[in-house]
Design an enzyme around this catalytic site. Structure first.
Site, PDB file in Angstrom:
ATOM      1  N   HIS A  35       8.516  74.411  53.488  1.00 49.58           N
ATOM      2  CA  HIS A  35       7.406  73.792  52.748  1.00 49.58           C
ATOM      3  C   HIS A  35       7.794  73.607  51.281  1.00 49.58           C
ATOM      4  O   HIS A  35       7.564  72.548  50.687  1.00 49.58           O
ATOM      5  CB  HIS A  35       6.139  74.661  52.848  1.00 49.58           C
ATOM      6  CG  HIS A  35       5.375  74.486  54.133  1.00 49.58           C
ATOM      7  ND1 HIS A  35       5.823  74.970  55.341  1.00 49.58           N
ATOM      8  CD2 HIS A  35       4.191  73.869  54.395  1.00 49.58           C
ATOM      9  CE1 HIS A  35       4.941  74.662  56.284  1.00 49.58           C
ATOM     10  NE2 HIS A  35       3.944  73.992  55.736  1.00 49.58           N
ATOM     11  N   LYS A  95      -0.043  80.428  64.525  1.00 47.74           N
ATOM     12  CA  LYS A  95      -0.852  81.514  65.075  1.00 47.74           C
ATOM     13  C   LYS A  95      -1.641  82.195  63.973  1.00 47.74           C
ATOM     14  O   LYS A  95      -1.229  82.193  62.809  1.00 47.74           O
ATOM     15  CB  LYS A  95       0.029  82.535  65.805  1.00 47.74           C
ATOM     16  CG  LYS A  95       0.843  83.415  64.878  1.00 47.74           C
ATOM     17  CD  LYS A  95       1.458  84.553  65.646  1.00 47.74           C
ATOM     18  CE  LYS A  95       2.364  85.405  64.769  1.00 47.74           C
ATOM     19  NZ  LYS A  95       1.623  86.409  63.984  1.00 47.74           N
TER      20      LYS A  95
END
Lengths: 167, 273
Positions: A35, A95
Site C-alpha cells: 500500500h 479477514k
C-alpha cells in the site's frame, strides 16, 4: 450463492452484508508495504474495478505456483485504504473487518469481502499465479497478480454501511 | 555436522513440516464440537471453509495457513547430550531446511530496518527453551502474527486475584475479530514479568480437550462475548483456556495472556541419541 467475476463494476452495489459470493477473475495481493509503495510509486495495475486481497502468500517461485494464500488482518490497512478506493478499486478481500472510517469510504462504491482466516490451502486451490509486481518488497509484501476460480467469500461490509463486524 | 546434530536438524525440519500441514487431533476435534453446536449460519460457513482447508492441506501436503509463523522451540535434553552451541546451530539449520522444503514464508525481519533474513532465523529467534528430560525431544510451536499481536501482559495487584477472569476476557474482547477466532487462550499466572509470558505460551502446548474448572469458567465468560468464528458473530469465540502458573513475589501478580488462532499448530519429534 452469487457468482462474480473481476473486474467489478456497479454490481457490487447490489450486495448485502452476509451474502455468500463465489469470486473469480484477476485479483492483486497487497499488505502494508505494498500500500505504501503504491502511494509512492503508483499502481502496477489498472485500479478501475480491481480487487485487492490483503494477503502475503507462500509462493513456490521456482515452479511459479501459489502454495498457501489465506487473508491477513485487514485492520492494519485501515489508514492506507482510502487512496485505493479513490482510484477505483471496487472490492477488498481480507479477514477481521475494517474500521468505521473505511466503512464510510466504501459507501456507494465498493465492498469488503471476508474470507476465512487461516484457510490458506483452500484459497491456493482456487488460484493460478499470473505475475509479480514490486518483487523487491519480498514474498510476503509484494503485489502478486492471481487468477481466482470460485473463492468462497462472505460480504463482510457492503456499500451501504452494512457491516457484519460492527456490533 | 556430527550425526547427532544432523539428526536433530532433520527432526526440527520434520516437526515443523508436521506442525504446518496437519492440525493436532485435539484441536480438530474441538473445532468439530464447536461446529456441531454453532447456530449462526455465517459462522457455520466459516467452519466449513476451515474443514475444507484442513483436507486440502493434508492431501496436497502444504501449509494450513500462509502465516507459517516464527518458531518457539522446546528441547528436552537427556543427561548424555551436552548443552553446547552445536545444539543451537542444529535447530537453526533445521529451520533453514524447513523454510525450503515445506516451504515456509520467510517471516523473520530486523525489528527496525524490517530487512528480511529470508530463512526464518535471526538474532534471538527462534526462542529455544531447554528442559531436562529422559529423551531428546523436539517440540515446535509456530506462531502467526495475527494472534500473537493481540497478546497482553499485566502486572496485577496481589489483592486482584479475583480480577484474573475479567482481565483475560477483556484481552479477547479487545482482540475481537483480528486473531482468527475461535481462539485458544494461553494464560500465564505468576512468575516474573518475563516468565509469565513464557508460561502463557507453554500453556498452549498441552491438549485442549481437558480444562480445569477455573479454565472452564473463563472460557464460558469469553464465549458470552459473541465474537464468533472470524468475528462474524457466533456461539463459540474460544475453544479452550489453558493456564500455567508459577510462584511469584509476594508483592506481585503478573498475568500474561497469549492468544492463539484456531490454527493451533504443534509438532513433536523424538531424536535418537
Amino acid at each position: 450463492m452469487i457468482r462474480l467475476t473481476t473486474p467489478l463494476g456497479e454490481e457490487v452495489l447490489a450486495l448485502h452484508a452476509g451474502d455468500r459470493v463465489l469470486l473469480s477473475g484477476i485479483i492483486y495481493t497487497a499488505r502494508d508495504e505494498a500500500h505504501k509503495k503504491i502511494m509512492e510509486d503508483g499502481f502496477p495495475f489498472d485500479p478501475k474495478g480491481a480487487v485487492i486481497y490483503h494477503c502475503g502468500p507462500v509462493v513456490d517461485e521456482a515452479q511459479g505456483k501459489i502454495v498457501a494464500a489465506g487473508p491477513t488482518t485487514s485492520a492494519r490497512m485501515n489508514n492506507l485504504t482510502k487512496p485505493m478506493l479513490d482510484a477505483g478499486v471496487r472490492a477488498l478481500i481480507g479477514k477481521g473487518g475494517m474500521s468505521a472510517a473505511v466503512r464510510e469510504e466504501l459507501r456507494g462504491r465498493a465492498v469488503y469481502f471476508a474470507f476465512t482466516g487461516g484457510c490458506a490451502a483452500l484459497a491456493a486451490s482456487c488460484m493460478d499465479l499470473v505475475d509479480c509486481h514490486y518483487p523487491e518488497l519480498g514474498m510476503a509484501e509484494a503485489v502478486w497478480e492471481i487468477r481466482l476460480t470460485d473463492l468462497p467469500v462472505v460480504v463482510g461490509i457492503d456499500a451501504h454501511c452494512g457491516d457484519l463486524f460492527s456490533r | 555436522m556430527d550425526s547427532l546434530y544432523k539428526r536433530l536438524a532433520s527432526a526440527v525440519e520434520q516437526a515443523i513440516h508436521q506442525a504446518e500441514t496437519v492440525l493436532p487431533p485435539d484441536v480438530e476435534e474441538a473445532l468439530h464440537t464447536a461446529y456441531d453446536k454453532e447456530t449462526n449460519v455465517i459462522a457455520r460457513g466459516e467452519y466449513e471453509n476451515i474443514f475444507a482447508n484442513l483436507r486440502v492441506a493434508k492431501e496436497k501436503d502444504v501449509p494450513i495457513c500462509q502465516d507459517t509463523g516464527i518458531f518457539v522451540i522446546y528441547l528436552t535434553l537427556p543427561e548424555t547430550v551436552p548443552l553446547t552451541t552445536k545444539l543451537y546451530d542444529a535447530v537453526f539449520e533445521g529451520i533453514r531446511l524447513a523454510t525450503k522444503s515445506v516451504p515456509l514464508r520467510p517471516n523473520a525481519v530486523d525489528p527496525v530496518s524490517r530487512k528480511n533474513s529470508r530463512d526464518n532465523t535471526g538474532a534471538g529467534i527462534p526462542a529455544i527453551h531447554i528442559i531436562p528430560g529422559d529423551k531428546l525431544l523436539v517440540t515446535v510451536l509456530p506462531k502467526g502474527a495475527g494472534s500473537e499481536n493481540m497478546s497482553q501482559i499485566k502486572m496485577l495487584l496481589p489483592s486482584d486475584v479475583g480480577k484474573i477472569p475479567g482481565f483475560v476476557t477483556s484481552v479477547v474482547k479487545d482482540a475481537g475479530s483480528r486473531p482468527c477466532p475461535p481462539v485458544i487462550v494461553g494464560v500465564g499466572i505468576g512468575g516474573t514479568f518475563d516468565s509469565a509470558a513464557s508460561f502463557a505460551k507453554e500453556a498452549l502446548l498441552s491438549p485442549i480437550n481437558v480444562m480445569t474448572p477455573f479454565e472452564k469458567e473463563i472460557c464460558g465468560k469469553i464465549n458470552e462475548l459473541g465474537i464468533g468464528a472470524m468475528g462474524l458473530g457466533g456461539d463459540t469465540t474460544c475453544l479452550a483456556v489453558k493456564i500455567k502458573q508459577g510462584a511469584c513475589h509476594t508483592a506481585s501478580l503478573p498475568v500474561a495472556v497469549n492468544i492463539q488462532c484456531w490454527c493451533s499448530r504443534r509438532g513433536i519429534i523424538e531424536v535418537e541419541v
